[in-house]
Design an enzyme around this catalytic site. Structure first.
Site, PDB file in Angstrom:
ATOM      1  N   CYS A  40     -22.712  57.494  25.678  1.00  0.00           N
ATOM      2  CA  CYS A  40     -22.160  56.721  25.018  1.00  0.00           C
ATOM      3  C   CYS A  40     -22.482  56.566  23.820  1.00  0.00           C
ATOM      4  CB  CYS A  40     -22.251  55.277  25.701  1.00  0.00           C
ATOM      5  SG  CYS A  40     -21.983  55.091  27.485  1.00  0.00           S
ATOM      6  N   CYS A 100     -15.464  60.797  30.078  1.00  0.00           N
ATOM      7  CA  CYS A 100     -14.798  59.369  30.808  1.00  0.00           C
ATOM      8  C   CYS A 100     -13.763  59.166  29.871  1.00  0.00           C
ATOM      9  CB  CYS A 100     -16.157  58.382  30.299  1.00  0.00           C
ATOM     10  SG  CYS A 100     -16.401  58.218  28.495  1.00  0.00           S
TER      11      CYS A 100
HETATM   12 FE1  FES Z   1     -17.848  56.885  28.128  1.00  0.00          FE
HETATM   13 FE2  FES Z   1     -19.460  54.675  28.016  1.00  0.00          FE
HETATM   14  S1  FES Z   1     -18.959  55.502  29.671  1.00  0.00           S
HETATM   15  S2  FES Z   1     -18.563  55.897  26.202  1.00  0.00           S
END
Ligand code: FES
Length: 160
Positions: free
Chosen positions: A112, A39
């Site tokens: 995460c 992400c």
């Molecule tokens: Fe990447 Fe939460 S979406 S750390």
């Protein structure tokens, strides 16, 4: 949303509104920084130790992140959970353990918590203390702007 997810969602929202241990830690003994390729979020954790009954334990941990709300919430509860633990004890904790006070995370948000676990492992690695001292470590922003960082390509889809 199922009741368990609802509860987790509420706890995450609360932790994001009032994060604990946010920011650089003055006098930290170690710092660890990680980024998620999934992400593009980054998380940095500072750790300070103290001696208690002849044992070296975590006195305080703080964090900064360019991360999503879940990463902020997990880092917030994790920095509280590891306080008072030895390095060995803290290293036994998985992302699931570190996020336990928030309830079970939705599958898409499990990474995460893993980001927080990796930042903690990075800060507790023996070489973290020697190589990434607080005043030498670049800020998260500098790191994001570094020319070595892979540039993200933004592709705009057709407008609807
Ligand atoms: Fe990447 Fe939460 S979406 S750390």
């Amino acid at each position: 949303m199922k009741p368990a997810e609802d509860l987790s969602h509420n706890r995450i929202e609360e932790a994001v509104k009032h994060p604990k241990n946010l920011g650089e830690l003055e006098g930290a003994d170690a710092v660890g920084t990680v980024g998620s390729e999934d992400c593009g979020d980054m998380l940095r954790m500072w750790v300070k130790f103290k001696e208690v009954d002849g044992k070296r334990v975590i006195d305080k941990a703080t964090f900064q992140t360019f991360g999503c709300g879940t990463a902020i919430a997990v880092a917030s509860v994790a920095t509280e959970l590891i306080s008072g633990k030895t390095v060995e004890e803290a290293l036994t904790m998985s992302g699931e353990d570190l996020s336990a006070p928030l309830g079970s995370l939705p599958p898409l948000k499990i990474h995460c918590a893993q980001l927080v676990e990796e930042a903690l492992r990075s800060a507790l690695a023996p070489n973290a203390q020697a190589s990434e001292q607080k005043n030498v470590a670049p800020t998260l922003l500098q790191r994001m702007q570094s020319p070595t960082q892979e540039k993200k390509k933004i592709i705009l889809g057709p407008s609807k």
